[in-house]
Design a protein around this motif. Structure first.
Motif, PDB file in Angstrom:
ATOM      1  N   GLU A 205      -1.865  20.569  -1.825  1.00  0.00           N
ATOM      2  CA  GLU A 205      -0.626  19.796  -1.860  1.00  0.00           C
ATOM      3  C   GLU A 205      -0.897  18.335  -1.536  1.00  0.00           C
ATOM      4  N   PHE A 206      -1.763  18.104  -0.564  1.00  0.00           N
ATOM      5  CA  PHE A 206      -2.113  16.747  -0.135  1.00  0.00           C
ATOM      6  C   PHE A 206      -2.642  15.925  -1.312  1.00  0.00           C
ATOM      7  N   LEU A 207      -3.456  16.548  -2.149  1.00  0.00           N
ATOM      8  CA  LEU A 207      -4.147  15.821  -3.212  1.00  0.00           C
ATOM      9  C   LEU A 207      -3.453  15.899  -4.567  1.00  0.00           C
ATOM     10  N   ASN A 208      -2.431  16.705  -4.686  1.00  0.00           N
ATOM     11  CA  ASN A 208      -1.792  16.890  -5.990  1.00  0.00           C
ATOM     12  C   ASN A 208      -0.307  16.545  -6.021  1.00  0.00           C
ATOM     13  N   GLU A 209       0.305  16.433  -4.870  1.00  0.00           N
ATOM     14  CA  GLU A 209       1.727  16.128  -4.819  1.00  0.00           C
ATOM     15  C   GLU A 209       1.950  14.693  -4.351  1.00  0.00           C
ATOM     16  N   SER A 210       3.126  14.166  -4.649  1.00  0.00           N
ATOM     17  CA  SER A 210       3.488  12.839  -4.153  1.00  0.00           C
ATOM     18  C   SER A 210       4.181  12.971  -2.804  1.00  0.00           C
ATOM     19  N   PHE A 211       4.100  11.925  -1.999  1.00  0.00           N
ATOM     20  CA  PHE A 211       4.756  11.894  -0.692  1.00  0.00           C
ATOM     21  C   PHE A 211       5.667  10.674  -0.638  1.00  0.00           C
ATOM     22  N   THR A 212       6.868  10.887  -0.149  1.00  0.00           N
ATOM     23  CA  THR A 212       7.841   9.801  -0.043  1.00  0.00           C
ATOM     24  C   THR A 212       7.792   9.179   1.350  1.00  0.00           C
ATOM     25  N   ILE A 213       7.748   7.851   1.389  1.00  0.00           N
ATOM     26  CA  ILE A 213       7.780   7.157   2.666  1.00  0.00           C
ATOM     27  C   ILE A 213       9.197   7.243   3.236  1.00  0.00           C
ATOM     28  N   GLY A 214       9.304   7.763   4.444  1.00  0.00           N
ATOM     29  CA  GLY A 214      10.609   7.932   5.072  1.00  0.00           C
ATOM     30  C   GLY A 214      11.152   6.640   5.626  1.00  0.00           C
ATOM     31  N   SER A 215      12.337   6.730   6.222  1.00  0.00           N
ATOM     32  CA  SER A 215      12.990   5.547   6.782  1.00  0.00           C
ATOM     33  C   SER A 215      12.251   5.008   8.007  1.00  0.00           C
ATOM     34  N   LEU A 216      11.449   5.867   8.663  1.00  0.00           N
ATOM     35  CA  LEU A 216      10.660   5.423   9.815  1.00  0.00           C
ATOM     36  C   LEU A 216       9.345   4.832   9.315  1.00  0.00           C
ATOM     37  N   ALA A 217       9.427   3.612   8.834  1.00  0.00           N
ATOM     38  CA  ALA A 217       8.254   2.916   8.293  1.00  0.00           C
ATOM     39  C   ALA A 217       8.308   1.463   8.729  1.00  0.00           C
ATOM     40  N   ASP A 218       7.278   1.025   9.426  1.00  0.00           N
ATOM     41  CA  ASP A 218       7.218  -0.355   9.891  1.00  0.00           C
ATOM     42  C   ASP A 218       5.765  -0.776  10.045  1.00  0.00           C
ATOM     43  N   ARG A 219       5.520  -1.849  10.764  1.00  0.00           N
ATOM     44  CA  ARG A 219       4.154  -2.334  10.940  1.00  0.00           C
ATOM     45  C   ARG A 219       3.306  -1.397  11.782  1.00  0.00           C
ATOM     46  N   MET A 220       3.925  -0.469  12.501  1.00  0.00           N
ATOM     47  CA  MET A 220       3.160   0.498  13.291  1.00  0.00           C
ATOM     48  C   MET A 220       2.690   1.681  12.457  1.00  0.00           C
ATOM     49  N   GLY A 221       3.527   2.141  11.545  1.00  0.00           N
ATOM     50  CA  GLY A 221       3.133   3.301  10.757  1.00  0.00           C
ATOM     51  C   GLY A 221       4.177   3.696   9.740  1.00  0.00           C
ATOM     52  N   TYR A 222       3.748   4.486   8.735  1.00  0.00           N
ATOM     53  CA  TYR A 222       4.631   5.059   7.723  1.00  0.00           C
ATOM     54  C   TYR A 222       4.696   6.569   7.953  1.00  0.00           C
ATOM     55  N   ARG A 223       5.892   7.100   8.066  1.00  0.00           N
ATOM     56  CA  ARG A 223       6.036   8.548   8.158  1.00  0.00           C
ATOM     57  C   ARG A 223       6.314   9.093   6.770  1.00  0.00           C
ATOM     58  N   LEU A 224       5.536  10.097   6.370  1.00  0.00           N
ATOM     59  CA  LEU A 224       5.673  10.679   5.040  1.00  0.00           C
ATOM     60  C   LEU A 224       6.392  12.021   5.130  1.00  0.00           C
ATOM     61  N   GLN A 225       7.336  12.218   4.247  1.00  0.00           N
ATOM     62  CA  GLN A 225       8.145  13.430   4.253  1.00  0.00           C
ATOM     63  C   GLN A 225       7.379  14.575   3.589  1.00  0.00           C
ATOM     64  N   THR A 226       6.952  15.532   4.394  1.00  0.00           N
ATOM     65  CA  THR A 226       6.228  16.699   3.898  1.00  0.00           C
ATOM     66  C   THR A 226       6.187  17.756   4.996  1.00  0.00           C
ATOM     67  N   THR A 227       5.681  18.924   4.667  1.00  0.00           N
ATOM     68  CA  THR A 227       5.538  19.999   5.669  1.00  0.00           C
ATOM     69  C   THR A 227       4.186  20.678   5.478  1.00  0.00           C
ATOM     70  N   LEU A 228       3.132  19.934   5.708  1.00  0.00           N
ATOM     71  CA  LEU A 228       1.784  20.507   5.623  1.00  0.00           C
ATOM     72  C   LEU A 228       1.524  21.403   6.828  1.00  0.00           C
TER      73      LEU A 228
END
Length: 330
Positions: A205-228
């Motif tokens: 899934e990590f290498l074949n699916e797309s991940f959407t950047i969530g609303s919690l995204a700033d200069r500290m980090g991007y949270r990606l919506q997934t359930t690995l």
């Protein structure tokens, strides 16, 4: 003479390429998110690559130039204008005294950079101009730019001969920002120390699916919506992390650490975005999709060297053209 902030942006700060050598004290490197664009902004106006620049998000600040100056705008396209007239990205511009730079509308990208030939008169903190907001140090008073802030310049240059009665004058060259012949459609990463902690299905899934950047995204980090999922709920002793480290959170989400990341972390490190692709990542914003692909250390180093060679060629070309242009006006 100086630069005045007429109206502040949402998070505009003074940055450079980062503050290194102090992570053991809990002080992260910080610096520009898109270091390729930041370096390009400086090179276009003949500055050193590590000179102070202004990093902007949209809506961006409105700037008043209180002396003639030479600027460049790189990175995201926020429709830059001088006194209401459009100016292009990645091209040096001579600006007349009392002109106003503002950004009318968002077109693409997340972070825009302003390079100034006369150099911002900013004091370094721990060998860097970068703003560390948490420590309230570095940059301009350790904080984002605010209304009526005035930043003086280190130099004063005369450009009247090039301006005449115009508000601005475009110099006749632009930077080529395409440094890689192969289109970049996926963010490349090398496996992290805990890559093997992922289940086989999660790896696919990590290498074949797309991940959407969530609303919690700033200069500290991007949270990606997934359930690995991890194979086991193993505990991990806190270890060093860096710009581009991808951590697996207990709820199965991913977080990509960005420029203002913490110095250590206790979540599994499943991957590390390669240095050459960090600028691509820096121009993403909430709602954007990210695709990953694995690569190896050798290829990562080759791409980074290729990117640096492109910047070196740009530096040499800009220096030559700028000297030729300025000498022709004398």
């Amino acid at each position: 003479m100086s630069l005045r902030i007429i109206k502040p942006g949402v998070l505009d700060t003074v940055q450079d390429l980062g503050r290194y050598g102090f992570q053991h004290l809990g002080i992260n490197p910080g610096g520009a998110m898109d270091r390729f664009a930041a370096q390009t902004a400086n090179l276009l106006v003949g500055n050193n690559i590590d000179e102070a620049i202004i990093e902007m998000h949209f809506p961006s600040s409105i700037f008043l130039f209180q002396q003639e100056t030479m600027i460049s705008v790189t990175g995201a396209d926020f429709s830059a204008t001088i006194n209401g007239e459009d100016i292009p990205l990645c091209q040096p511009v001579i600006v007349s005294k009392n002109s106003i730079l503002q950004f009318q509308r968002w077109k693409q990208g997340a972070r825009c950079y302003l390079g100034i030939k006369e150099n911002l008169n900013i004091q370094k903190w721990l060998n860097s101009y970068s703003t560390n907001i948490k420590a309230a140090c570095g940059g301009f008073n350790g904080r984002p730019l605010q209304k009526d802030d005035v930043i003086s310049f280190k130099e004063k240059n005369q450009y009247k001969i090039f301006l005449g009665e115009q508000d601005f004058s475009l110099l006749p060259w632009k930077a080529d920002i395409v440094w890689n012949e192969i289109p970049i459609d996926r963010v490349a990463l090398v496996p992290g120390n805990e890559w093997e902690w992922l289940t086989e299905n999660s790896k696919k899934e990590f290498l074949n699916e797309s991940f959407t950047i969530g609303s919690l995204a700033d200069r500290m980090g991007y949270r990606l919506q997934t359930t690995l999922q991890a194979k086991e709920n193993n505990e991990l002793v806190s270890a060093a992390v860096s710009f581009g480290t991808i951590q697996l959170l207990p709820n199965g989400e991913l977080i990509i650490l960005m420029a203002d990341h913490q110095t250590t972390g206790g979540y599994p490190r499943v991957g590390h975005v390669i240095s050459a692709h960090l600028p691509l990542l820096a121009q993403k914003q909430p709602g954007d999709k990210i695709y990953f692909r694995l690569t190896d250390q050798q290829h990562a180093e080759e791409l980074f060297l290729k990117q640096q060679q492109h910047l070196l060629q740009l530096q040499n070309a800009c220096k030559f053209k700028l000297e030729e242009f300025l000498n022709a006006g004398n």
